[in-house]
Scaffold this motif. Structure first.
Motif, PDB file in Angstrom:
ATOM      1  N   VAL A 294     -28.743  60.936  49.458  1.00 43.01           N
ATOM      2  CA  VAL A 294     -28.996  59.500  49.311  1.00 43.01           C
ATOM      3  C   VAL A 294     -27.880  58.702  49.971  1.00 43.01           C
ATOM      4  O   VAL A 294     -28.127  57.729  50.690  1.00 43.01           O
ATOM      5  CB  VAL A 294     -29.158  59.112  47.815  1.00 43.01           C
ATOM      6  N   SER A 295     -26.653  59.120  49.763  1.00 44.63           N
ATOM      7  CA  SER A 295     -25.506  58.442  50.367  1.00 44.63           C
ATOM      8  C   SER A 295     -25.574  58.484  51.897  1.00 44.63           C
ATOM      9  O   SER A 295     -25.365  57.473  52.569  1.00 44.63           O
ATOM     10  CB  SER A 295     -24.209  59.080  49.877  1.00 44.63           C
ATOM     11  N   ARG A 296     -25.890  59.647  52.456  1.00 47.98           N
ATOM     12  CA  ARG A 296     -26.006  59.778  53.914  1.00 47.98           C
ATOM     13  C   ARG A 296     -27.159  58.922  54.457  1.00 47.98           C
ATOM     14  O   ARG A 296     -27.037  58.311  55.509  1.00 47.98           O
ATOM     15  CB  ARG A 296     -26.230  61.237  54.296  1.00 47.98           C
ATOM     16  N   LEU A 297     -28.252  58.901  53.728  1.00 49.24           N
ATOM     17  CA  LEU A 297     -29.410  58.110  54.145  1.00 49.24           C
ATOM     18  C   LEU A 297     -29.071  56.627  54.161  1.00 49.24           C
ATOM     19  O   LEU A 297     -29.382  55.912  55.118  1.00 49.24           O
ATOM     20  CB  LEU A 297     -30.588  58.388  53.204  1.00 49.24           C
ATOM     21  N   ARG A 298     -28.414  56.160  53.129  1.00 47.54           N
ATOM     22  CA  ARG A 298     -28.002  54.755  53.076  1.00 47.54           C
ATOM     23  C   ARG A 298     -27.087  54.410  54.253  1.00 47.54           C
ATOM     24  O   ARG A 298     -27.223  53.354  54.873  1.00 47.54           O
ATOM     25  CB  ARG A 298     -27.269  54.470  51.764  1.00 47.54           C
ATOM     26  N   THR A 299     -26.162  55.301  54.579  1.00 45.30           N
ATOM     27  CA  THR A 299     -25.233  55.065  55.683  1.00 45.30           C
ATOM     28  C   THR A 299     -25.970  55.011  57.016  1.00 45.30           C
ATOM     29  O   THR A 299     -25.747  54.110  57.827  1.00 45.30           O
ATOM     30  CB  THR A 299     -24.156  56.172  55.722  1.00 45.30           C
ATOM     31  N   LYS A 300     -26.862  55.961  57.263  1.00 42.44           N
ATOM     32  CA  LYS A 300     -27.583  55.999  58.536  1.00 42.44           C
ATOM     33  C   LYS A 300     -28.515  54.806  58.718  1.00 42.44           C
ATOM     34  O   LYS A 300     -28.723  54.338  59.826  1.00 42.44           O
ATOM     35  CB  LYS A 300     -28.376  57.304  58.672  1.00 42.44           C
ATOM     36  N   LEU A 301     -29.078  54.303  57.614  1.00 45.56           N
ATOM     37  CA  LEU A 301     -29.964  53.146  57.689  1.00 45.56           C
ATOM     38  C   LEU A 301     -29.170  51.839  57.750  1.00 45.56           C
ATOM     39  O   LEU A 301     -29.726  50.791  58.036  1.00 45.56           O
ATOM     40  CB  LEU A 301     -30.922  53.121  56.499  1.00 45.56           C
ATOM     41  N   GLY A 302     -27.886  51.917  57.468  1.00 44.47           N
ATOM     42  CA  GLY A 302     -27.055  50.715  57.511  1.00 44.47           C
ATOM     43  C   GLY A 302     -27.360  49.745  56.389  1.00 44.47           C
ATOM     44  O   GLY A 302     -27.094  48.559  56.501  1.00 44.47           O
ATOM     45  N   ASN A 303     -27.949  50.262  55.324  1.00 45.23           N
ATOM     46  CA  ASN A 303     -28.323  49.414  54.204  1.00 45.23           C
ATOM     47  C   ASN A 303     -28.092  50.182  52.902  1.00 45.23           C
ATOM     48  O   ASN A 303     -28.900  51.024  52.526  1.00 45.23           O
ATOM     49  CB  ASN A 303     -29.797  49.007  54.322  1.00 45.23           C
ATOM     50  N   PRO A 304     -27.012  49.875  52.202  1.00 42.07           N
ATOM     51  CA  PRO A 304     -26.725  50.617  50.971  1.00 42.07           C
ATOM     52  C   PRO A 304     -27.707  50.316  49.839  1.00 42.07           C
ATOM     53  O   PRO A 304     -27.752  51.046  48.855  1.00 42.07           O
ATOM     54  CB  PRO A 304     -25.307  50.166  50.608  1.00 42.07           C
ATOM     55  N   ASP A 305     -28.508  49.268  49.968  1.00 46.19           N
ATOM     56  CA  ASP A 305     -29.410  48.881  48.886  1.00 46.19           C
ATOM     57  C   ASP A 305     -30.835  49.397  49.070  1.00 46.19           C
ATOM     58  O   ASP A 305     -31.701  49.116  48.241  1.00 46.19           O
ATOM     59  CB  ASP A 305     -29.443  47.358  48.750  1.00 46.19           C
ATOM     60  N   ILE A 306     -31.111  50.124  50.148  1.00 40.66           N
ATOM     61  CA  ILE A 306     -32.490  50.559  50.411  1.00 40.66           C
ATOM     62  C   ILE A 306     -32.973  51.563  49.371  1.00 40.66           C
ATOM     63  O   ILE A 306     -34.123  51.557  48.965  1.00 40.66           O
ATOM     64  CB  ILE A 306     -32.659  51.110  51.836  1.00 40.66           C
ATOM     65  N   VAL A 307     -32.098  52.434  48.943  1.00 35.34           N
ATOM     66  CA  VAL A 307     -32.423  53.356  47.850  1.00 35.34           C
ATOM     67  C   VAL A 307     -31.628  52.888  46.638  1.00 35.34           C
ATOM     68  O   VAL A 307     -30.407  52.912  46.638  1.00 35.34           O
ATOM     69  CB  VAL A 307     -32.073  54.817  48.206  1.00 35.34           C
ATOM     70  N   THR A 308     -32.354  52.432  45.645  1.00 31.12           N
ATOM     71  CA  THR A 308     -31.742  51.842  44.459  1.00 31.12           C
ATOM     72  C   THR A 308     -31.416  52.920  43.430  1.00 31.12           C
ATOM     73  O   THR A 308     -32.240  53.792  43.162  1.00 31.12           O
ATOM     74  CB  THR A 308     -32.710  50.817  43.821  1.00 31.12           C
TER      75      THR A 308
END
Length: 185
Positions: free
Chosen positions: A151-165
């Protein structure tokens, strides 16, 4: 009726006219006064795809059938620029397993893609780490910390820490305003 169905119907009718199926060539007549215009917007699938090429071919046939007096303006519609942090430009295509954000391709690992796809296909649902391990990883032979890392890696790659709540004490879910579009299978 879908654009593809209309295009196929038009192609079939034009082909039968060309083959001389006994029908007379259809005459196009103007229903609206000559000073009016009609704007048609068609959004095609992936450039170069079979469906997209068939629609374009049918549209070309229709323009030819309209005759030399037809005024056709082929102008692409400019996409509205995405606001910073806006995920409205996030698109998933399950066939090639591709993810694009505002037109640029994102390089996600297999599990990052699977996690994003799973959450996007189950909006507004909260999943525990154990449930995600079962659904996305397909097994429970690893620690729940693995989910946190992905989840942390996904948030970083998408450039949006709030996309996965994070739903504290429960697990994770996709943000309500994630705005992910998934291409039709």
């Amino acid at each position: 009726m879908s654009v593809l169905a209309v295009a196929e119907l038009a192609t079939t009718r034009l082909a039968s006219v060309r083959r001389g199926s006994g029908r007379t060539r259809p005459r196009l007549r103007s229903i609206a006064p000559p000073e009016s215009s009609v704007t048609v917007t068609i959004t095609l699938g992936a450039p170069g795809s079979e469906e997209s090429e068939r629609v374009l071919a049918a549209l070309r046939d229709l323009v030819v059938a309209a005759g030399p007096d037809a005024n056709v303006d082929l102008a692409p519609i400019a996409a509205a620029p995405a606001a910073p942090g806006d995920t409205s430009g996030l698109h998933l295509d399950p066939r090639p397993r591709a993810v694009t954000l505002d037109g640029r391709s994102l390089d996600l690992s297999r599990l990052e893609y699977e996690l994003l796809y799973f959450l996007a296909t189950h909006p507004r649902q909260v999943f525990s780490r154990s449930q995600l391990l079962g659904h996305v990883w397909g097994h429970m032979h690893t620690t729940v910390r693995t989910v946190d890392v992905h989840v942390s890696r996904l948030r970083t790659k998408l450039g949006n820490p709030d996309i996965v709540t994070t739903v504290y004490g429960v697990g994770y879910r996709l943000a309500d305003d994630a705005g992910i579009t998934i291409a039709d299978d």
